[in-house]
Motif scaffolding. Structure first.
Motif, PDB file in Angstrom:
ATOM      1  N   LEU A  70      -6.939   4.818  11.796  1.00  0.00           N
ATOM      2  CA  LEU A  70      -6.618   3.315  12.073  1.00  0.00           C
ATOM      3  C   LEU A  70      -7.905   2.481  12.320  1.00  0.00           C
ATOM      4  CD1 LEU A  70      -3.841   3.850  15.009  1.00  0.00           C
ATOM      5  CD2 LEU A  70      -3.818   3.477  12.554  1.00  0.00           C
ATOM      6  N   LEU A 115      -5.169  -3.339   6.441  1.00  0.00           N
ATOM      7  CA  LEU A 115      -3.929  -3.560   6.133  1.00  0.00           C
ATOM      8  C   LEU A 115      -3.617  -5.212   6.583  1.00  0.00           C
ATOM      9  CD1 LEU A 115      -1.951  -0.388   6.247  1.00  0.00           C
ATOM     10  CD2 LEU A 115      -2.870  -1.414   4.362  1.00  0.00           C
ATOM     11  N   TYR A 157       4.840   5.126   5.536  1.00  0.00           N
ATOM     12  CA  TYR A 157       4.425   5.802   6.641  1.00  0.00           C
ATOM     13  C   TYR A 157       5.455   6.730   7.159  1.00  0.00           C
ATOM     14  CZ  TYR A 157       1.015   2.215   5.838  1.00  0.00           C
ATOM     15  OH  TYR A 157       0.375   1.204   5.085  1.00  0.00           O
ATOM     16  N   ASN A 183       0.738  -1.273   0.059  1.00  0.00           N
ATOM     17  CA  ASN A 183       0.132  -0.058  -0.143  1.00  0.00           C
ATOM     18  C   ASN A 183       0.925   1.503   0.068  1.00  0.00           C
ATOM     19  OD1 ASN A 183      -2.644  -1.089   0.203  1.00  0.00           O
ATOM     20  ND2 ASN A 183      -1.923  -2.148   1.975  1.00  0.00           N
ATOM     21  N   SER A 237       2.247   7.836   0.796  1.00  0.00           N
ATOM     22  CA  SER A 237       1.265   6.905   1.155  1.00  0.00           C
ATOM     23  C   SER A 237      -0.384   7.416   1.100  1.00  0.00           C
ATOM     24  CB  SER A 237       1.555   6.385   2.752  1.00  0.00           C
ATOM     25  OG  SER A 237       0.411   5.703   3.214  1.00  0.00           O
ATOM     26  N   LEU A 290       1.503   5.606  11.746  1.00  0.00           N
ATOM     27  CA  LEU A 290       0.856   6.952  11.798  1.00  0.00           C
ATOM     28  C   LEU A 290       0.710   7.731  12.703  1.00  0.00           C
ATOM     29  CD1 LEU A 290      -2.053   5.391   9.401  1.00  0.00           C
ATOM     30  CD2 LEU A 290      -0.579   6.985   8.775  1.00  0.00           C
ATOM     31  N   TYR A 329      -2.935   7.177   2.515  1.00  0.00           N
ATOM     32  CA  TYR A 329      -3.493   7.178   3.892  1.00  0.00           C
ATOM     33  C   TYR A 329      -3.400   8.730   4.308  1.00  0.00           C
ATOM     34  CZ  TYR A 329      -4.640   2.335   3.451  1.00  0.00           C
ATOM     35  OH  TYR A 329      -4.944   1.080   2.806  1.00  0.00           O
ATOM     36  N   LEU A 374      -8.300   1.258   8.398  1.00  0.00           N
ATOM     37  CA  LEU A 374      -7.409   0.853   7.404  1.00  0.00           C
ATOM     38  C   LEU A 374      -7.523  -0.874   7.443  1.00  0.00           C
ATOM     39  CD1 LEU A 374      -4.318   2.667   8.815  1.00  0.00           C
ATOM     40  CD2 LEU A 374      -5.855   3.214   6.885  1.00  0.00           C
ATOM     41  N   TYR A 392       1.013   0.199   9.785  1.00  0.00           N
ATOM     42  CA  TYR A 392       0.119   1.077   9.712  1.00  0.00           C
ATOM     43  C   TYR A 392       0.198   2.059  11.054  1.00  0.00           C
ATOM     44  CZ  TYR A 392      -3.197  -1.856  12.254  1.00  0.00           C
ATOM     45  OH  TYR A 392      -3.781  -2.515  12.934  1.00  0.00           O
TER      46      TYR A 392
END
Length: 328
Positions: A270, A275, A108, A37, A149, A283, A151, A273, A280
């Protein structure tokens, strides 16, 4: 150990480097795989350096040190906290090495560098003389982080909300920020369109999966346990906010509120997500490090036994996880 970092000497950076190497050395010996990702800019960078895991582990360590120093400089220059030290950098290095999955150049980690630079620019809004074009540059930095990223695209929301704190929430400033945010995305998209890979750009940047039910995947107890630790750290950060604010000078309170805006956005992300690993969680590392690092500061620069014990406990847990248990 904390007394080693309870000063502003440039030589203290050498102790930070040693501290970083000790925590992340396992990642050099047994490099971890790259997460999925990553955005289009991250994939271009990986193609440039190749899939050499050792090189990426080295680059990851360098980026962690760079971020730690930028974050600490931000606290220095904005006079957040009454005493100058390297506690914020120290805690950032500790949290960024707490999981083995963090021991490489993740999207990230790389994206957080541009988020940090954007926050630094946001802080300029506190001074009338530094406001010119700040919103536009903040948008550019946020757009680049989103291309690293996807996100991070959502972080434009706390950036806009933070403009309230500095009295600059006007339509002109919002449009300037959004234009800056769109520009790098548009330019990169045009580039991929010209080479016939626009579908790849679109799928990589805008079709990543968000789903609330991802928290109820068939994860093992270890993953849920690690998640619970970060949830606990977030809860503690929220709980100490009133205490943290009362300890600060008036000008510093605005900056702390900005960091909390980004912390809430990161933690909220979070929940959605999807994943397959725990990378992650990075973050929230930047903002937790800021909160706890500033909270650790004392007006007289004193390092208490309680502070030393808290740091020692977290350091031992981190080393045990990384070198022995290797849970995540």
């Amino acid at each position: 150990m904390l007394y080693l970092f309870n000063n502003t000497k440039l030589s203290t950076a050498l102790f930070l480097i040693i501290y970083l190497v000790v925590i992340r050395f396992q990642g050099f010996i047994h490099p971890v795989p790259l997460p999925e990702n990553g955005g289009v800019l991250y994939q271009l960078l990986i193609d440039l350096f190749g899939q050499n895991k050792f090189v990426l582990a080295i680059l990851g360590a360098i980026m962690v040190f760079v971020n730690a120093m930028i974050l600490n400089r931000l606290v220095f220059e904005r006079r957040i906290g009454y005493h100058r030290d390297y506690f914020v950098a120290l805690i950032y290095i500790l949290l960024s090495g707490s999981l083995l999955a963090f021991h490489t150049l993740t999207p990230y980690l790389l994206g957080s560098t541009f988020i940090l630079l954007a926050i630094d620019r946001l802080f300029n809004l506190a001074k009338e003389s530094e406001r010119r074009e700040t919103d536009y540059y903040v948008g550019i930095l946020l757009g680049i982080s989103g291309l690293i990223s996807p996100y991070y695209f959502i972080f434009v929301v706390p950036a806009i909300l933070s403009m309230f704190l500095f009295g600059t929430f006007r339509l002109k400033e919002i449009v300037a920020l959004l234009l800056g945010w769109v520009n790098p995305v548009f330019l990169v998209g045009v580039g991929y369109y010209l080479v016939g890979q626009f579908d790849y750009f679109w799928q990589t940047s805008f079709t990543f999966n968000y789903a609330l039910y991802s928290l109820f995947n068939t994860w093992g107890w270890v993953t849920y346990g690690v998640l619970a630790v970060f949830v606990l750290l977030f809860a503690i950060a929220v709980f100490i906010q009133p205490v943290l604010m009362t300890k600060q000078q008036h000008h510093a309170k605005q900056y702390i509120r900005v960091m909390y805006n980004f912390l809430f956005a990161a933690f909220g992300s979070l929940l959605f997500l999807r994943l397959s690993d725990a990378t992650y969680l990075f973050l929230v590392v930047l903002y937790l490090a800021f909160v706890f690092g500033v909270f650790f500061k004392r007006k007289n620069g004193e390092v208490t036994i309680a502070m030393e014990l808290v740091h020692l406990v977290f350091l031992i847990i981190t080393l045990l996880n990384v070198y022995k248990f290797q849970l995540v």
